[in-house]
Structures are given as C-alpha cells and as structure tokens.
Design a protein around this motif. Structure first.
Motif, PDB file in Angstrom:
ATOM      1  N   GLY A  64       0.817  -1.225   0.000  1.00  0.00           N
ATOM      2  CA  GLY A  64       0.000   0.000   0.000  1.00  0.00           C
ATOM      3  C   GLY A  64       0.846   1.269   0.000  1.00  0.00           C
ATOM      4  N   GLY A  65       0.425   2.221  -0.802  1.00  0.00           N
ATOM      5  CA  GLY A  65       1.035   3.552  -0.783  1.00  0.00           C
ATOM      6  C   GLY A  65       2.369   3.715  -1.498  1.00  0.00           C
ATOM      7  N   VAL A  66       2.834   2.665  -2.197  1.00  0.00           N
ATOM      8  CA  VAL A  66       4.153   2.781  -2.843  1.00  0.00           C
ATOM      9  C   VAL A  66       4.092   3.540  -4.168  1.00  0.00           C
ATOM     10  CG1 VAL A  66       5.129   0.710  -1.769  1.00  0.00           C
ATOM     11  CG2 VAL A  66       3.915   0.493  -3.939  1.00  0.00           C
ATOM     12  N   GLY A  67       2.894   3.697  -4.704  1.00  0.00           N
ATOM     13  CA  GLY A  67       2.751   4.425  -5.969  1.00  0.00           C
ATOM     14  C   GLY A  67       2.177   3.562  -7.087  1.00  0.00           C
ATOM     15  N   LYS A  68       1.436   2.531  -6.720  1.00  0.00           N
ATOM     16  CA  LYS A  68       0.849   1.641  -7.743  1.00  0.00           C
ATOM     17  C   LYS A  68      -0.052   2.425  -8.694  1.00  0.00           C
ATOM     18  CE  LYS A  68      -1.233  -0.899  -4.680  1.00  0.00           C
ATOM     19  NZ  LYS A  68      -0.665  -0.306  -3.468  1.00  0.00           N
ATOM     20  N   THR A  69      -0.935   3.244  -8.114  1.00  0.00           N
ATOM     21  CA  THR A  69      -1.893   3.977  -8.955  1.00  0.00           C
ATOM     22  C   THR A  69      -1.162   4.941  -9.878  1.00  0.00           C
ATOM     23  OG1 THR A  69      -3.499   3.803  -7.173  1.00  0.00           O
ATOM     24  CG2 THR A  69      -3.977   5.401  -8.891  1.00  0.00           C
ATOM     25  N   SER A  70      -0.178   5.658  -9.330  1.00  0.00           N
ATOM     26  CA  SER A  70       0.550   6.624 -10.160  1.00  0.00           C
ATOM     27  C   SER A  70       1.267   5.901 -11.300  1.00  0.00           C
ATOM     28  CB  SER A  70       1.591   7.382  -9.315  1.00  0.00           C
ATOM     29  OG  SER A  70       0.966   7.953  -8.192  1.00  0.00           O
ATOM     30  N   CYS A  71       1.867   4.752 -11.005  1.00  0.00           N
ATOM     31  CA  CYS A  71       2.587   4.004 -12.049  1.00  0.00           C
ATOM     32  C   CYS A  71       1.603   3.436 -13.068  1.00  0.00           C
ATOM     33  CB  CYS A  71       3.426   2.873 -11.426  1.00  0.00           C
ATOM     34  SG  CYS A  71       4.811   3.487 -10.449  1.00  0.00           S
ATOM     35  N   VAL A 315      11.126   0.424  -8.677  1.00  0.00           N
ATOM     36  CA  VAL A 315      11.474   0.942  -7.353  1.00  0.00           C
ATOM     37  C   VAL A 315      11.182   2.431  -7.412  1.00  0.00           C
ATOM     38  CG1 VAL A 315      13.212   1.109  -5.563  1.00  0.00           C
ATOM     39  CG2 VAL A 315      13.289  -0.788  -7.167  1.00  0.00           C
ATOM     40  N   ASN A 316      10.121   2.800  -6.756  1.00  0.00           N
ATOM     41  CA  ASN A 316       9.607   4.172  -6.863  1.00  0.00           C
ATOM     42  C   ASN A 316      10.096   5.032  -5.694  1.00  0.00           C
ATOM     43  OD1 ASN A 316       8.033   6.283  -7.888  1.00  0.00           O
ATOM     44  ND2 ASN A 316       6.196   5.638  -6.776  1.00  0.00           N
ATOM     45  N   GLN A 317      10.048   6.312  -5.923  1.00  0.00           N
ATOM     46  CA  GLN A 317      10.335   7.305  -4.879  1.00  0.00           C
ATOM     47  C   GLN A 317      11.790   7.279  -4.408  1.00  0.00           C
ATOM     48  OE1 GLN A 317       7.300   7.423  -1.827  1.00  0.00           O
ATOM     49  NE2 GLN A 317       5.681   6.904  -3.242  1.00  0.00           N
ATOM     50  N   ALA A 357      12.544   4.776 -10.281  1.00  0.00           N
ATOM     51  CA  ALA A 357      11.755   5.994 -10.495  1.00  0.00           C
ATOM     52  C   ALA A 357      12.015   6.980  -9.355  1.00  0.00           C
ATOM     53  CB  ALA A 357      10.276   5.653 -10.560  1.00  0.00           C
ATOM     54  N   PRO A 358      12.325   8.206  -9.696  1.00  0.00           N
ATOM     55  CA  PRO A 358      12.682   9.180  -8.656  1.00  0.00           C
ATOM     56  C   PRO A 358      11.489   9.706  -7.861  1.00  0.00           C
ATOM     57  CG  PRO A 358      12.612  10.230 -10.788  1.00  0.00           C
ATOM     58  CD  PRO A 358      12.341   8.776 -11.046  1.00  0.00           C
ATOM     59  N   LEU A 359      11.785  10.122  -6.665  1.00  0.00           N
ATOM     60  CA  LEU A 359      10.790  10.850  -5.866  1.00  0.00           C
ATOM     61  C   LEU A 359      10.783  12.273  -6.396  1.00  0.00           C
ATOM     62  CD1 LEU A 359       8.988  10.957  -3.224  1.00  0.00           C
ATOM     63  CD2 LEU A 359      11.007  11.899  -2.129  1.00  0.00           C
ATOM     64  N   VAL A 360       9.630  12.725  -6.827  1.00  0.00           N
ATOM     65  CA  VAL A 360       9.556  14.106  -7.305  1.00  0.00           C
ATOM     66  C   VAL A 360       8.884  14.956  -6.227  1.00  0.00           C
ATOM     67  CG1 VAL A 360       9.563  13.499  -9.751  1.00  0.00           C
ATOM     68  CG2 VAL A 360       7.394  13.667  -8.546  1.00  0.00           C
ATOM     69  N   ASP A 361       9.191  16.233  -6.235  1.00  0.00           N
ATOM     70  CA  ASP A 361       8.671  17.033  -5.126  1.00  0.00           C
ATOM     71  C   ASP A 361       7.389  17.775  -5.468  1.00  0.00           C
ATOM     72  OD1 ASP A 361       9.676  19.017  -6.671  1.00  0.00           O
ATOM     73  OD2 ASP A 361      11.176  19.710  -5.257  1.00  0.00           O
ATOM     74  N   VAL A 362       6.664  17.226  -6.436  1.00  0.00           N
ATOM     75  CA  VAL A 362       5.294  17.722  -6.669  1.00  0.00           C
ATOM     76  C   VAL A 362       4.387  16.506  -6.644  1.00  0.00           C
ATOM     77  CG1 VAL A 362       5.808  19.765  -8.037  1.00  0.00           C
ATOM     78  CG2 VAL A 362       5.646  17.547  -9.169  1.00  0.00           C
ATOM     79  N   GLU A 363       3.162  16.689  -6.260  1.00  0.00           N
ATOM     80  CA  GLU A 363       2.248  15.565  -6.256  1.00  0.00           C
ATOM     81  C   GLU A 363       1.866  15.221  -7.701  1.00  0.00           C
ATOM     82  OE1 GLU A 363      -1.236  15.987  -3.862  1.00  0.00           O
ATOM     83  OE2 GLU A 363      -1.441  13.817  -3.653  1.00  0.00           O
ATOM     84  N   ILE A 364       1.844  13.919  -7.989  1.00  0.00           N
ATOM     85  CA  ILE A 364       1.566  13.518  -9.366  1.00  0.00           C
ATOM     86  C   ILE A 364       0.062  13.395  -9.539  1.00  0.00           C
ATOM     87  CG2 ILE A 364       1.993  11.707 -11.087  1.00  0.00           C
ATOM     88  CD1 ILE A 364       4.538  11.229  -9.156  1.00  0.00           C
TER      89      ILE A 364
HETATM   90  N1  LIG Z   1       7.675   9.093  -7.565  1.00  0.00           N
HETATM   91  C1  LIG Z   1       6.876   9.817  -6.824  1.00  0.00           C
HETATM   92  N2  LIG Z   1       7.259  11.045  -6.433  1.00  0.00           N
HETATM   93  C2  LIG Z   1       6.445  11.807  -5.666  1.00  0.00           C
HETATM   94  N3  LIG Z   1       5.233  11.429  -5.244  1.00  0.00           N
HETATM   95  C3  LIG Z   1       4.805  10.208  -5.594  1.00  0.00           C
HETATM   96  C4  LIG Z   1       5.594   9.343  -6.397  1.00  0.00           C
HETATM   97  N4  LIG Z   1       4.896   8.199  -6.591  1.00  0.00           N
HETATM   98  C5  LIG Z   1       3.739   8.341  -5.933  1.00  0.00           C
HETATM   99  N5  LIG Z   1       3.670   9.534  -5.347  1.00  0.00           N
HETATM  100  C6  LIG Z   1       2.599  10.061  -4.489  1.00  0.00           C
HETATM  101  O1  LIG Z   1       2.382   9.145  -3.418  1.00  0.00           O
HETATM  102  C7  LIG Z   1       0.997   9.082  -3.096  1.00  0.00           C
HETATM  103  C8  LIG Z   1       0.536   7.635  -3.162  1.00  0.00           C
HETATM  104  O2  LIG Z   1       0.655   7.223  -4.516  1.00  0.00           O
HETATM  105  P1  LIG Z   1      -0.365   6.200  -5.183  1.00  0.00           P
HETATM  106  O3  LIG Z   1      -1.775   6.571  -4.862  1.00  0.00           O
HETATM  107  O4  LIG Z   1       0.042   6.071  -6.589  1.00  0.00           O
HETATM  108  O5  LIG Z   1       0.038   4.894  -4.342  1.00  0.00           O
HETATM  109  P2  LIG Z   1      -0.724   3.489  -4.228  1.00  0.00           P
HETATM  110  O6  LIG Z   1       0.348   2.470  -4.054  1.00  0.00           O
HETATM  111  O7  LIG Z   1      -1.636   3.316  -5.388  1.00  0.00           O
HETATM  112  O8  LIG Z   1      -1.512   3.697  -2.911  1.00  0.00           O
HETATM  113  P3  LIG Z   1      -2.724   2.789  -2.293  1.00  0.00           P
HETATM  114  O9  LIG Z   1      -2.124   1.487  -1.937  1.00  0.00           O
HETATM  115  O10 LIG Z   1      -3.156   3.603  -1.118  1.00  0.00           O
HETATM  116  O11 LIG Z   1      -3.749   2.710  -3.387  1.00  0.00           O
HETATM  117  C9  LIG Z   1       0.282  10.004  -4.076  1.00  0.00           C
HETATM  118  O12 LIG Z   1       0.085  11.246  -3.449  1.00  0.00           O
HETATM  119  C10 LIG Z   1       1.265  10.156  -5.230  1.00  0.00           C
HETATM  120  O13 LIG Z   1       1.127  11.407  -5.905  1.00  0.00           O
END
Ligand SMILES: Nc1ncnc2c1ncn2[C@@H]1O[C@H](COP(=O)(O)OP(=O)(O)OP(=O)(O)O)[C@@H](O)[C@H]1O
Length: 379
Positions: A64-71, A315-317, A357-364
């Motif tokens: 959870g929360g690693v960035g699955k949705t963003s990817c 490997v995100n963030q 994948a880098p951690l970016v300092d804006v919300e995606i």
């Molecule tokens: N590489 C990144 N750099 C900066 N912010 C990121 C990055 N990847 C994800 N985020 C941020 O982290 C938060 C969680 O990302 P995301 O919703 O994609 O995760 P998730 O794994 O799908 O979470 P969940 O398990 O809760 O569904 C979001 O606010 C997203 O914008």
C-alpha cells in the motif's frame, strides 16, 4: 541545472532534461519545473510493451502507498499517447484513479479520460455492487437457496456437503481478495462485450499485496465451490424430479444454473488470464525500504509459484543525490541505497528488470503530470 516547462495550452512538458527534484512555480497560464539533477537511466523495455496490436494486460501491484496507482495511470497515459486505445481499471476497493487523474471516474462505468492523444478510458469497479450481484446469483442457486431447499425437501445428507462450501460465510465476511476476484471476473464479463473490443492495452491498478496473494488462490477456490454447487444441483434435480413439476420452477432454476455456470467460466478465465505469458504481465511496484523490499520479494515468490508472469520491478520514490547539504536527505538516501543493494542480491528480485523511479517534489496528479512521470519510468 536544466528547466522543464509545461504549458496548459499544449498540455505537455517540454522534452529534454528529465528532473528528479522539482520546484514548481505556478502562474496564470503556465508553470515551470526546475530540474536540479539527472536521474539514473531507467530502462523499462517499453518498446516491447508497446509493440503489436494484440491485446495485452498489465497488472500493477505491491504494498500500500508505494505508488501503484501513479505508475498504472502513467503507463495507461503512455500507451494511449503511443496509439493504443487503452483502458485503465481499478480493482482496489479503495479507488484512487479519480484522484490520480484529477477527474471524476467513479460510477462503475467506462469513463473517458480527458487529455491523452488516443482514447483512454477508466473503470473503477464498484466492489460492493459486484459482490451483491455475485451474492444474488450464488444465493439464488447455490448458497442459502440450496440449503433451504434441501432442508425443506429433507435431503439432510447433502447439507453436510454444502457445509464444506462455506460460501455464505465467504460472502458475509469476505476475505481480502474476494472483491478483487469478483472485480476482475466482472472485467472479464465486460471484455466479452463489443463495447470493449477496441482496447488493445488494459492496465489494472490492483489492491495491496495481501489482497493480491489471496486473489491468486481465489479463482481456484471459487471455481471449485461453484463446481460443487452445480454438482449438488444436479444431484437434487435427479433425486427430486417429481418436485420439479410440483414447483414448476424448472425454467427459472435452469436460467440460474446457466448464470452460475457462466460465473464459473469467468473464474476459470480469470485464472487463465493471470497465467498467460503471451498477454499478461504483473509488474511489482515497491519503494526502497527494507520492509517494502521484503514484502515485494515474498510477492514475487508467490506470483512465480502461481505461474503468474513477472518481469519488471519498479522501485519508486528514490531520493536523488543531495545537491544541498541536507543531512536528512543524505541519510535517507543512504538508507535507500542499502535497500536497493538488498534488491540486487535478493534471490527473487535480482532477476527482474529493475526500473528506478525518482521521488519528485510535486504531487503527481492530472494527465500532464502523469505523462511526465510516464516519460521518466516507461522508456
Ligand atoms: N515518484 C513519486 N514522487 C512523488 N510522489 C509520488 C511518487 N509516486 C507516488 N507519489 C505520491 O504518493 C501518493 C501515493 O501514490 P499512489 O496513490 O500512486 O500509491 P498506491 O500504491 O496506489 O496507494 P494505495 O495502496 O493507497 O492505493 C500520491 O500522493 C502520489 O502522488
């Protein structure tokens, strides 16, 4: 130090240097993103992913929360911008596609996503609704329906067998993964319809790891359960042929049986879909921490054991090298580098294609940002 610009008029970032650490300045009609360091080259083998018009499924999953949705969302945008009519589906009961695309994609229907060059649609499966439908079908024909029916007919000897099914219990307190299995079977049901035939890439944003692991064994379990229900029905039907005429419900029951049989077929398709190396790939998403890496290793092991094709690990963030003298950043990065080393020596993960994948300092959030992220990850 390079500069990336974004113009809402063209809805795109300028090409060129890709940033890791971003500073965003908003003005009335444009904002700029300042790049302070170049990322390590991530190579995802996107050429292979995008090639061909045969339909392909990509399932993104992890902790959870690693960035699955963003990817997942960035991959869907990238496919659409490369000419594939694409569908992105959330089977995570806690949907975040709408948040990620910054558009309302709720409602359990196909919703067009505005922004990409080619058609991109999103579908957030409503697990409660799907479960309700499932419950109706199974209960009408197999769960409590059969139990009541058998009790009423004095067919007590079959009740014990029914007990093994635990289907009622399963639906009353659904285990993690059930919603997913039902959601994916729902998707397969959708995909059988003409409306969905246009999609050549389908990206799944799946629920966190525990659900996924459970999900893998569920199609077998449900297939077996439904199989048992159908067998019971046959037994009842043959043992009580006289009853059929008394109740005059043969046609209804046959219809319900067909429905159940179709549900079972879909479960078999879910199982097959997960294991089809030609059309399906499960992409594991993780972050560089010991806990996330350990969980990803276990996920990879389970997926392989279940013969689910896994090739890539994102490997995100990852924090970029500290350009300033920030001690916190330097410590954190050192920690992350240790986790990365752990991946490289992990018996499960080291064989996977590593995408950093880098951690970016804006919300995606929103298509332009997802396009930007997609261009970093998927190349
Ligand atoms: N590489 C990144 N750099 C900066 N912010 C990121 C990055 N990847 C994800 N985020 C941020 O982290 C938060 C969680 O990302 P995301 O919703 O994609 O995760 P998730 O794994 O799908 O979470 P969940 O398990 O809760 O569904 C979001 O606010 C997203 O914008």
């Amino acid at each position: 130090m390079g500069l990336l610009s974004f113009s809402p008029k063209t809805s795109s970032f300028s090409t060129g240097l890709i940033s890791i650490s971003l500073k965003q300045r908003r003005s009335k009609d444009s904002f700029q993103v300042r790049a302070v360091a170049a990322p390590s080259e991530a190579v995802s083998g996107f050429d292979e992913m995008v090639a061909g018009t045969q339909r392909k499924y990509y399932m993104l999953g992890g902790k959870g929360g690693v960035g699955k949705t963003s990817c997942a969302a960035s991959l869907a945008v990238k496919f659409a911008n490369n000419g594939h009519p694409t569908l992105v589906v959330s089977t995570d009961p806690a949907h975040s596609l709408s948040d990620s695309f910054a558009q309302d994609l709720t409602g359990g229907q196909l919703v067009p996503v505005e922004g990409p060059d080619f058609p991109l649609f999103a579908l957030e499966i409503n697990p409660e609704k799907a479960r309700e439908e499932f419950r109706n079908v199974t209960q009408k024909d197999g769960g409590t329906g059969v139990k009541d029916f058998m009790d009423g007919m004095g067919l007590g000897m079959l009740v014990e067998q029914l007990g093994e099914l635990k289907l009622g219990e399963l639906l009353d307190t659904p285990p993690p993964g059930l919603d997913e299995a039902i959601a994916i079977s729902k998707v397969i049901q959708f995909l059988e319809s003409q409306e969905y035939s246009m999609f050549t890439r389908i990206v799944f944003d799946t629920a966190p790891t525990g659900h996924t692991l459970r999900l893998l064994s569920l199609p077998d379990f449900l297939d077996a359960s439904i199989g048992k229900i159908l067998k019971l029905r046959e037994k009842i039907a043959s043992a009580t042929s006289a009853i059929k005429s008394v109740f005059g419900q043969e046609q209804n029951r046959q219809g319900a049986s067909d429905k159940l049989e179709r549900l079972r077929e879909r479960m078999v398709k879910v199982r097959e879909l997960f294991r089809d190396t030609d059309s399906t790939e499960f992409v594991i998403v993780t972050i560089p921490t010991v806990m996330a890496v350990s969980e990803s290793s276990r996920l990879s092991e389970s997926l392989k054991k279940e013969n689910v094709p896994v090739k890539r690990l994102i490997v995100n963030q990852i924090i970029p090298p500290s350009a300033s003298d920030c001690k916190f950043c330097a410590m954190k990065r050192k920690d992350q580098m240790r986790a990365l080393e752990m991946i490289k020596s992990d018996s499960e993960l080291s064989s996977l294609m590593l995408i950093e994948a880098p951690l970016v300092d804006v919300e995606i959030r929103g298509v332009p940002a997802l396009r930007f992220m997609g261009d970093i990850i998927w190349k």
